[in-house]
Design a protein around this motif. Structure first.
Motif, PDB file in Angstrom:
ATOM      1  N   ARG A 281      10.594 -28.404   5.421  1.00  0.00           N
ATOM      2  CA  ARG A 281       9.162 -28.622   5.206  1.00  0.00           C
ATOM      3  C   ARG A 281       8.357 -28.720   6.501  1.00  0.00           C
ATOM      4  O   ARG A 281       7.559 -29.626   6.693  1.00  0.00           O
TER       5      ARG A 281
ATOM      6  N   ASN B 139       3.235 -19.740   8.627  1.00  0.00           N
ATOM      7  CA  ASN B 139       4.488 -18.984   8.718  1.00  0.00           C
ATOM      8  C   ASN B 139       5.648 -19.962   8.637  1.00  0.00           C
ATOM      9  O   ASN B 139       5.659 -20.969   9.348  1.00  0.00           O
ATOM     10  N   GLN B 140       6.607 -19.651   7.771  1.00  0.00           N
ATOM     11  CA  GLN B 140       7.788 -20.493   7.614  1.00  0.00           C
ATOM     12  C   GLN B 140       9.017 -19.614   7.441  1.00  0.00           C
ATOM     13  O   GLN B 140       9.024 -18.723   6.593  1.00  0.00           O
ATOM     14  N   SER B 141      10.050 -19.914   8.213  1.00  0.00           N
ATOM     15  CA  SER B 141      11.337 -19.266   7.997  1.00  0.00           C
ATOM     16  C   SER B 141      12.028 -19.985   6.833  1.00  0.00           C
ATOM     17  O   SER B 141      11.521 -20.982   6.312  1.00  0.00           O
ATOM     18  N   PHE B 142      13.189 -19.487   6.453  1.00  0.00           N
ATOM     19  CA  PHE B 142      13.944 -20.134   5.383  1.00  0.00           C
ATOM     20  C   PHE B 142      14.234 -21.593   5.739  1.00  0.00           C
ATOM     21  O   PHE B 142      14.009 -22.493   4.930  1.00  0.00           O
TER      22      PHE B 142
ATOM     23  N   ASN C 294      12.714 -23.468   7.929  1.00  0.00           N
ATOM     24  CA  ASN C 294      11.464 -24.215   7.979  1.00  0.00           C
ATOM     25  C   ASN C 294      11.057 -24.684   6.586  1.00  0.00           C
ATOM     26  O   ASN C 294      10.584 -25.810   6.423  1.00  0.00           O
ATOM     27  N   ARG C 295      11.236 -23.824   5.591  1.00  0.00           N
ATOM     28  CA  ARG C 295      10.885 -24.215   4.222  1.00  0.00           C
ATOM     29  C   ARG C 295      11.806 -25.318   3.719  1.00  0.00           C
ATOM     30  O   ARG C 295      11.352 -26.233   3.040  1.00  0.00           O
TER      31      ARG C 295
ATOM     32  N   HIS D 178       1.383 -26.461   4.609  1.00  0.00           N
ATOM     33  CA  HIS D 178       0.547 -26.057   3.479  1.00  0.00           C
ATOM     34  C   HIS D 178      -0.514 -27.111   3.183  1.00  0.00           C
ATOM     35  O   HIS D 178      -1.604 -26.791   2.730  1.00  0.00           O
TER      36      HIS D 178
ATOM     37  N   ASP E  60       4.646 -30.275   6.874  1.00  0.00           N
ATOM     38  CA  ASP E  60       3.848 -29.944   5.691  1.00  0.00           C
ATOM     39  C   ASP E  60       2.641 -29.056   6.023  1.00  0.00           C
ATOM     40  O   ASP E  60       1.493 -29.447   5.834  1.00  0.00           O
TER      41      ASP E  60
ATOM     42  N   GLY F 209       6.495 -25.858   9.652  1.00  0.00           N
ATOM     43  CA  GLY F 209       6.104 -24.470   9.826  1.00  0.00           C
ATOM     44  C   GLY F 209       5.121 -24.299  10.958  1.00  0.00           C
ATOM     45  O   GLY F 209       4.720 -25.249  11.616  1.00  0.00           O
TER      46      GLY F 209
END
Length: 130
Positions: A92, A83-86, A88-89, A116, A114, A94
């Motif tokens: 990088r 899960n990542q908010s704006f 957080n993205r 992902h 990171d 989450g």
């Protein structure tokens, strides 16, 4: 346990996880000195959580004085949810939730750099074992 270095060894990020809170804390240092206590508490919180993943194990260690450990075989893991908010993205980081059986995660960790990469590594190792 193998003597090799873990593939992933991460603590939650401070600045990248909450950049506005970090900047506010630094400003509070200059204004009142209170920010230093906030940053120290925050630093200790991030160091109290450690996620390590090696070839076939996922290890979560939580706590400074009292410790809690969760060890999972990668083969047991059904899903790693990210899960990542704006923001957080942008920075990088989450939250990851690791599921084995059932609808509730075995554990959740926020602020992981990171996330992902963690999900992809577990997926690749699980597929290689199958």
């Amino acid at each position: 346990m193998s003597s090799r270095a873990p593939a992933i060894d991460a603590h939650p990020a401070m600045f990248r996880n909450h950049p506005f809170g970090f900047i506010l804390s630094v400003l509070l240092i200059a204004a009142f000195g209170l920010g230093l206590l906030i940053l120290l508490w925050w630093y200790l919180q991030t160091r109290s959580v450690r996620l390590r993943i090696d070839a076939d194990q996922v290890h979560l260690e939580e706590g400074l004085l009292s410790k809690s450990h969760v060890d999972l075989d990668i083969g047991q893991i059904r899903t790693v949810k990210v899960n990542q908010s704006f923001w957080n993205r942008v920075f990088r980081v989450g939250e990851i939730a690791v599921y084995t059986t059932g609808d509730n995660p075995e554990f959740r960790v926020t602020g992981i750099p990171d996330p992902h990469r963690v999900r992809d590594y577990v997926r690749d190792r699980r597929e290689a074992a199958a």
